[in-house]
Design a protein around this motif. Structure first.
Motif, short mmCIF file in Angstrom:
data_model
loop_
_atom_site.label_atom_id
_atom_site.label_comp_id
_atom_site.label_asym_id
_atom_site.label_seq_id
_atom_site.Cartn_x
_atom_site.Cartn_y
_atom_site.Cartn_z
N ARG A 18 42.72 46.05 53.17
CA ARG A 18 43.30 44.96 52.36
C ARG A 18 42.23 43.93 52.00
N LYS A 19 41.42 43.56 52.98
CA LYS A 19 40.35 42.59 52.72
C LYS A 19 39.36 43.14 51.70
N GLU A 21 39.93 45.27 49.28
CA GLU A 21 40.54 45.20 47.95
C GLU A 21 40.48 43.77 47.40
N GLU A 22 40.75 42.79 48.24
CA GLU A 22 40.67 41.40 47.81
C GLU A 22 39.24 41.05 47.40
N GLN A 25 38.33 42.43 43.97
CA GLN A 25 38.92 41.65 42.89
C GLN A 25 38.11 40.38 42.65
N GLU A 26 37.71 39.72 43.72
CA GLU A 26 36.94 38.48 43.60
C GLU A 26 35.57 38.72 42.99
#
Length: 165
Positions: A18-19, A21-22, A25-26
């Motif tokens: 999850r981290k 993927e975040e 995106q950033e």
């Protein structure tokens, strides 16, 4: 086993996924900006006016282009890490390394923008004020990218220590 039937290692891998993927995106925003800036910097050398800039401005240009290349490469590096480490149950390590590369890439990008701005303003105006303006912009990046998040983090930690406050 935890309440949801998963062991801690599996949960850790899912959290890292999850981290990751975040983070992707950033970093896409920063990568795009760095690549566009680098592309413009590369094209400058092919303009007729480039031959007319002073040796000092040419040196600043050279430094700026190298910084742009390094910033771009650093911001893209997490993708290469992912290609090498994916499937080896090393997602937490990948997230830690990727986060460090992204921070370094942002610092390099901020310096690149400052140097490009100084070069642009100095060539356009011939004024030493260009350095002050570029310095002010880099200072603004430091405030927005480092100081304000740090202040928010500290405030969040204080709230966590004093629940209900």
């Amino acid at each position: 086993m935890s309440e949801n039937g998963k062991d801690g290692k599996e949960e850790s891998e899912e959290k890292a996924d999850r981290k990751w993927e975040e983070m992707l995106q950033e970093v896409r925003v920063a990568q795009t900006g760095a690549q566009i800036l680098f592309g413009f910097l590369i094209s400058v050398v092919f303009t007729p006016r480039f031959t007319q800039i002073s040796p000092a401005d040419r040196t600043l240009y050279d430094v700026t282009v190298v910084l742009g290349a390094v910033a771009t490469g650093t911001l893209i590096a997490p993708v290469a890490f992912h290609r090498f480490l994916a499937g080896h149950q090393m997602m937490p390590e990948l997230v830690r390394a990727g986060a460090k590369m992204i921070v370094l890439g942002l610092v390099l990008l901020g310096i690149t923008v400052g140097a490009a701005l100084a070069l642009l303003l100095h060539v356009a105006t011939g004024s030493a004020t260009a350095w002050a303006v570029a310095g002010a912009v880099v200072f603004w990046f430091v405030v927005c990218w480092l100081v304000l998040p740090w202040i928010a983090l500290r405030a969040g930690k204080r709230r966590a220590v004093r629940p209900g406050a």
